[in-house]
Design a protein around this motif. Structure first.
Motif, PDB file in Angstrom:
ATOM      1  N   PRO A  59       0.841  -1.210   0.000  1.00  0.00           N
ATOM      2  CA  PRO A  59       0.000   0.000   0.000  1.00  0.00           C
ATOM      3  C   PRO A  59       0.872   1.255   0.000  1.00  0.00           C
ATOM      4  O   PRO A  59       1.820   1.358   0.782  1.00  0.00           O
ATOM      5  N   MET A  60       0.567   2.195  -0.874  1.00  0.00           N
ATOM      6  CA  MET A  60       1.461   3.344  -1.022  1.00  0.00           C
ATOM      7  C   MET A  60       0.716   4.520  -1.634  1.00  0.00           C
ATOM      8  O   MET A  60      -0.404   4.389  -2.127  1.00  0.00           O
ATOM      9  N   ARG A  61       1.371   5.658  -1.584  1.00  0.00           N
ATOM     10  CA  ARG A  61       0.917   6.820  -2.340  1.00  0.00           C
ATOM     11  C   ARG A  61       1.738   6.873  -3.621  1.00  0.00           C
ATOM     12  O   ARG A  61       2.970   6.790  -3.581  1.00  0.00           O
ATOM     13  N   VAL A  62       1.066   7.007  -4.738  1.00  0.00           N
ATOM     14  CA  VAL A  62       1.731   7.052  -6.038  1.00  0.00           C
ATOM     15  C   VAL A  62       1.598   8.463  -6.603  1.00  0.00           C
ATOM     16  O   VAL A  62       0.494   8.993  -6.715  1.00  0.00           O
ATOM     17  N   ILE A  63       2.730   9.056  -6.932  1.00  0.00           N
ATOM     18  CA  ILE A  63       2.744  10.389  -7.547  1.00  0.00           C
ATOM     19  C   ILE A  63       3.351  10.255  -8.934  1.00  0.00           C
ATOM     20  O   ILE A  63       4.502   9.825  -9.073  1.00  0.00           O
ATOM     21  N   ILE A  64       2.591  10.589  -9.948  1.00  0.00           N
ATOM     22  CA  ILE A  64       3.095  10.536 -11.320  1.00  0.00           C
ATOM     23  C   ILE A  64       3.414  11.954 -11.772  1.00  0.00           C
ATOM     24  O   ILE A  64       2.545  12.838 -11.743  1.00  0.00           O
ATOM     25  N   VAL A  65       4.662  12.169 -12.148  1.00  0.00           N
ATOM     26  CA  VAL A  65       5.077  13.454 -12.706  1.00  0.00           C
ATOM     27  C   VAL A  65       5.204  13.265 -14.208  1.00  0.00           C
ATOM     28  O   VAL A  65       6.119  12.597 -14.691  1.00  0.00           O
ATOM     29  N   LEU A 114       4.604  14.284  -0.486  1.00  0.00           N
ATOM     30  CA  LEU A 114       5.193  13.050   0.039  1.00  0.00           C
ATOM     31  C   LEU A 114       4.552  12.671   1.366  1.00  0.00           C
ATOM     32  O   LEU A 114       4.198  13.534   2.171  1.00  0.00           O
ATOM     33  N   LEU A 115       4.423  11.374   1.603  1.00  0.00           N
ATOM     34  CA  LEU A 115       3.947  10.917   2.902  1.00  0.00           C
ATOM     35  C   LEU A 115       5.000  11.223   3.960  1.00  0.00           C
ATOM     36  O   LEU A 115       6.196  11.015   3.727  1.00  0.00           O
ATOM     37  N   PRO A 116       4.608  11.716   5.119  1.00  0.00           N
ATOM     38  CA  PRO A 116       5.598  12.020   6.158  1.00  0.00           C
ATOM     39  C   PRO A 116       6.237  10.751   6.718  1.00  0.00           C
ATOM     40  O   PRO A 116       5.564   9.733   6.913  1.00  0.00           O
ATOM     41  N   ASP A 117       7.539  10.812   6.935  1.00  0.00           N
ATOM     42  CA  ASP A 117       8.283   9.719   7.582  1.00  0.00           C
ATOM     43  C   ASP A 117       8.127   8.388   6.856  1.00  0.00           C
ATOM     44  O   ASP A 117       8.103   7.321   7.487  1.00  0.00           O
ATOM     45  N   ALA A 118       8.010   8.425   5.554  1.00  0.00           N
ATOM     46  CA  ALA A 118       7.899   7.193   4.762  1.00  0.00           C
ATOM     47  C   ALA A 118       8.972   7.207   3.684  1.00  0.00           C
ATOM     48  O   ALA A 118       9.313   8.262   3.145  1.00  0.00           O
ATOM     49  N   PRO A 119       9.540   6.045   3.369  1.00  0.00           N
ATOM     50  CA  PRO A 119      10.565   6.006   2.321  1.00  0.00           C
ATOM     51  C   PRO A 119      10.003   6.419   0.968  1.00  0.00           C
ATOM     52  O   PRO A 119       8.801   6.289   0.709  1.00  0.00           O
ATOM     53  N   VAL A 120      10.903   6.907   0.125  1.00  0.00           N
ATOM     54  CA  VAL A 120      10.529   7.374  -1.212  1.00  0.00           C
ATOM     55  C   VAL A 120      11.259   6.530  -2.249  1.00  0.00           C
ATOM     56  O   VAL A 120      12.468   6.310  -2.151  1.00  0.00           O
ATOM     57  N   VAL A 121      10.516   6.060  -3.235  1.00  0.00           N
ATOM     58  CA  VAL A 121      11.083   5.310  -4.353  1.00  0.00           C
ATOM     59  C   VAL A 121      10.764   6.066  -5.634  1.00  0.00           C
ATOM     60  O   VAL A 121       9.617   6.470  -5.853  1.00  0.00           O
TER      61      VAL A 121
END
Length: 314
Positions: A59-65, A114-121
């Motif tokens: 489960p994640m937040r997806v940001i498409i640029v 970005l989600l706070p305190d969560a890794p970014v890929v």
């Protein structure tokens, strides 16, 4: 549910996300990471579909640029779309379509989302920057995923990645090798336990996975590896087969059909093994299972590939 926000700002997108959360349509709780996907305008959907499928496991937040490189003449504008519910799998998807000057600063577009305190890929499913770790999105990501097979010069892209490699970099050309490496390791775990004296890897001439597999075998087995390539017109894309030569005979693993490989070992019956070509969803889900640097990939791309090139040239 899809919510369009034309000609908007990052601040307005944030407020809309809060509103959606308060309405109970989506929550950020339980999201384990933020996945940033960088694509060209009009080429977002395949990557979004893969991310939605992978989100059922992660489960994640997806940001498409989404932007077109070099587009500086268009008026600066940001169009956004928020997807939740059935349109977003187990994630929440934020599509950012940037034009003109707005597209020149990718980092500022995503930082506030970005989600706070969560890794970014960060993932580049199409054209990737020359040095992912030094790019605007790469600088804020713990893991950076590229796909050499999608570049104009796939094998050159692997060599360039090796030259600029930073822990946290990875490439789907390596991820597609997981099943091949597992099958070869299992074959070598069976008697007789004789040393390998020679190796041959065959594949399409533009297959970066073929080069990585050959480099991995040479690095691990410490024997010369021959690479046999063929144009797409005379064979399928990707890896065709591997031969491991021992004193008692040759182990052969050859992809006979699209999803099936044939394993031949001296003194044993021939086996048909499931060896499907991995799709984007499978590759992405595997890479998201570990957010620490892939040390083995780094060793192969930094040292194994140059050594392979030297041995072939010599």
């Amino acid at each position: 549910m899809k919510i369009d926000l034309p000609n908007t700002t990052v601040s307005k997108i944030q407020k809309k996300l809060v509103h959606i959360r308060e309405e109970g349509g989506a929550v950020a709780l339980g999201r384990v990471l933020t996945l940033i996907i960088s694509t060209a305008l009009g080429h977002e959907e395949e990557a979004i579909e893969a991310a939605n499928e992978a989100s059922r496991e992660h489960p994640m937040r997806v940001i498409i640029v989404s932007k077109n490189d070099g587009d500086t003449k268009s008026p600066g504008r940001l169009d956004a779309q928020i997807r939740v519910g059935s349109d977003a799998g187990a994630s929440e998807v934020i599509v950012l379509r940037a034009y003109g000057e707005t597209a020149t600063d990718e980092e500022s577009l995503v930082t506030g989302l970005l989600l706070p305190d969560a890794p970014v890929v960060a993932w580049w499913p199409q054209t990737a920057p020359e040095q992912p770790s030094a790019s605007a999105l790469g600088r804020i990501a713990q893991r950076r995923i590229t796909d050499a097979a999608a570049q104009k010069d796939p094998n050159g892209a692997i060599e360039a990645l090796g030259a600029s490699y930073v822990p946290g970099d990875t490439d789907f050309a390596w991820t597609r090798l997981t099943l091949w490496r597992n099958q070869l390791a299992a074959a070598l775990d069976q008697p007789p336990y004789e040393p390998i004296t020679a190796v041959e890897v065959s594949g399409a001439y533009d297959s970066p996975s073929t080069i990585l597999l050959a480099a991995w075998l040479q690095l691990q087995l410490e024997v010369p590896v021959a690479v046999v390539t063929s144009p797409r017109a005379t064979g399928s894309s990707g890896i065709h087969g591997v031969k491991l030569v021992r004193e008692s005979g040759t182990i052969e693993l050859e992809r006979s059909l699209v999803d099936v490989a044939t394993l031949s070992m001296p003194g044993q019956p021939t086996h048909d093994l499931s060896l499907p070509r991995r799709n984007l969803r499978d590759c992405l889900a595997e890479e998201l299972r570990r957010l620490d640097p892939d040390v083995l990939f780094g060793d192969v791309v930094k040292h194994g590939v140059p050594q392979l090139r030297e041995s072939i040239a010599g």
